[in-house]
Write a protein that holds these residues in place. Sequence first.
Motif, short mmCIF file in Angstrom:
data_model
loop_
_atom_site.label_atom_id
_atom_site.label_comp_id
_atom_site.label_asym_id
_atom_site.label_seq_id
_atom_site.Cartn_x
_atom_site.Cartn_y
_atom_site.Cartn_z
N ALA A 183 125.94 -32.24 80.11
CA ALA A 183 125.15 -31.69 79.01
C ALA A 183 123.68 -32.06 79.20
CB ALA A 183 125.66 -32.22 77.67
N LYS A 184 122.78 -31.19 78.74
CA LYS A 184 121.35 -31.40 78.95
C LYS A 184 120.70 -32.24 77.85
CE LYS A 184 120.74 -27.06 81.48
NZ LYS A 184 120.04 -25.74 81.49
N ALA A 185 121.38 -32.38 76.70
CA ALA A 185 120.80 -33.15 75.60
C ALA A 185 121.91 -33.69 74.73
CB ALA A 185 119.85 -32.29 74.77
N THR A 186 121.67 -34.81 74.08
CA THR A 186 122.64 -35.37 73.15
C THR A 186 122.62 -34.61 71.83
OG1 THR A 186 121.10 -36.96 72.20
CG2 THR A 186 122.33 -37.66 74.15
N LEU A 202 126.63 -38.43 73.81
CA LEU A 202 127.43 -37.41 73.15
C LEU A 202 126.64 -36.14 72.84
CD1 LEU A 202 130.25 -36.80 71.93
CD2 LEU A 202 129.33 -37.58 69.73
N ALA A 203 127.11 -35.02 73.37
CA ALA A 203 126.55 -33.72 73.02
C ALA A 203 127.37 -33.01 71.96
CB ALA A 203 126.46 -32.84 74.26
N GLY A 204 128.67 -33.30 71.88
CA GLY A 204 129.50 -32.69 70.86
C GLY A 204 130.97 -32.93 71.08
N GLU A 238 111.27 -24.43 75.92
CA GLU A 238 109.99 -25.09 76.19
C GLU A 238 109.42 -25.68 74.91
OE1 GLU A 238 105.60 -24.11 78.19
OE2 GLU A 238 107.12 -22.52 77.98
N LEU A 239 109.57 -24.97 73.80
CA LEU A 239 109.06 -25.45 72.53
C LEU A 239 109.80 -26.67 72.03
CD1 LEU A 239 107.40 -25.10 69.87
CD2 LEU A 239 109.19 -23.53 69.10
N THR A 240 111.14 -26.66 72.15
CA THR A 240 111.95 -27.71 71.53
C THR A 240 112.32 -28.84 72.46
OG1 THR A 240 114.00 -26.54 72.06
CG2 THR A 240 112.95 -26.03 69.95
N GLY A 241 112.34 -28.58 73.77
CA GLY A 241 112.74 -29.60 74.73
C GLY A 241 114.23 -29.84 74.80
N VAL A 242 115.03 -28.92 74.24
CA VAL A 242 116.49 -29.03 74.29
C VAL A 242 117.06 -27.68 74.73
CG1 VAL A 242 116.57 -30.81 72.50
CG2 VAL A 242 116.82 -28.38 71.86
N PRO A 243 118.31 -27.65 75.20
CA PRO A 243 118.91 -26.37 75.59
C PRO A 243 119.08 -25.45 74.39
CG PRO A 243 120.56 -28.12 75.63
CD PRO A 243 119.24 -28.78 75.45
#
Length: 401
Positions: free
Chosen positions: A104-107, A61-63, A165-170
């Motif tokens: 989605a690229k991240a949950t 789930l991303a949202g 790059e810093l957070t690893g999420v979109p």
Amino acid sequence: MVLAHPAAAQVQTREAALAQDAGEYARLYHVPPDEALRRLRAQNDSVAATDAIARRYRDRLAGISVQHRPDYRYIVYLTGDLPVAELHIPAAGTTVPVTFRTGAKATRDRVIWAITYHQAAIRAALPSPPSMGLDPRTGELVVIVGNAVAAADGGAAALDARLEELTGVPVQVRVLEHTDVNLDLHGGGRLDGISPSDGKRYRCTTGFAVTDGMRTGITTAAHCLDDMTYYDPQRRSTPLSFIGQWGWGYHDVQIHSGTAPERPLIYSDTARTIERPVELQRSKPSTRAGDFVCHRGESTGYSCAEVELLDFAPAGELCGGACLPTWVTVAGPGCKGGDSGGPVFSGTTAFGVVKGASYRRDGSCAFYFYMSLDYLPAPWSLLVDTGAAAPLRRGPIQNHH
């Protein structure tokens, strides 16, 4: 509290409360009143179903968001490529389509973790601390910066890439010349007090009746004054007794008491001639982007708009330091100083109390943000009416707002 109930006040039924909000929905979305009412009934009745969907697809789930145009439906955004067929959930005597989007690229959980874990690093990486939150519509970590910040970092696209790059999420960088502030205490009154620091008179708005199991109280924002007096619509005053204040990290609430028990009622119109009972509490995890909510503040009166960002952390040092990403934003333009502490609600369901707002450079309200009632300090909880289908009888207690 102790003052007589004003003769002009009208206590709404549950259906009348929802119909009032539906009138605002119909105006904003240009749909017939009966369609607006159908949608708001579905919004309230579909929470259990969307909660179940969230649990079923938690690993992907991303949202979850509410779509209002071109038709009314719920959008579930998932990671991965495995498709999920559209379904229809029954809600308030109708059915609402649920569309599943993939890719989605991240949950959601991962984005929330990234906000929490990398908040200090994001703030340190920019010339001024940004506000940030989760947009369930896109599954992205939204970072809101001014034009100067975006330009200094090579534009929004370059800043996107650096923060991803810093957070690893979109990440979605939104450029908005704005200032996040606690809604200040001037601007119209229900709660009045004189600041001991400067001798000036300030005003706030009360929120919901609460109880600790033995006594009742009324909430407002923690950044309001401790020594406040309540004024009813006839400008009669009742001094309040300060019980406690919680204003750090994820809290912005204080509780006062009067000389008589509170009742679970809120004013729901600008003129304070209509009251509505409070029956239920909407939890933060069950709140969806696009939920249509209303609030009432002493400066702006009654207005309604959509929930935008979840797990929001305002810019600046508004929480005794940096705020935790626990706040919820609602679209403007209905916010102004003096609305602090006011109730956020839909129908007879309580959502939270107003903390602050983000203002554009021209002074207009971009959005406001509220504290979910999930964060009421123990042992305090929302005082609810369990028989609100019929009007509450008028009684001698009045100062409940």
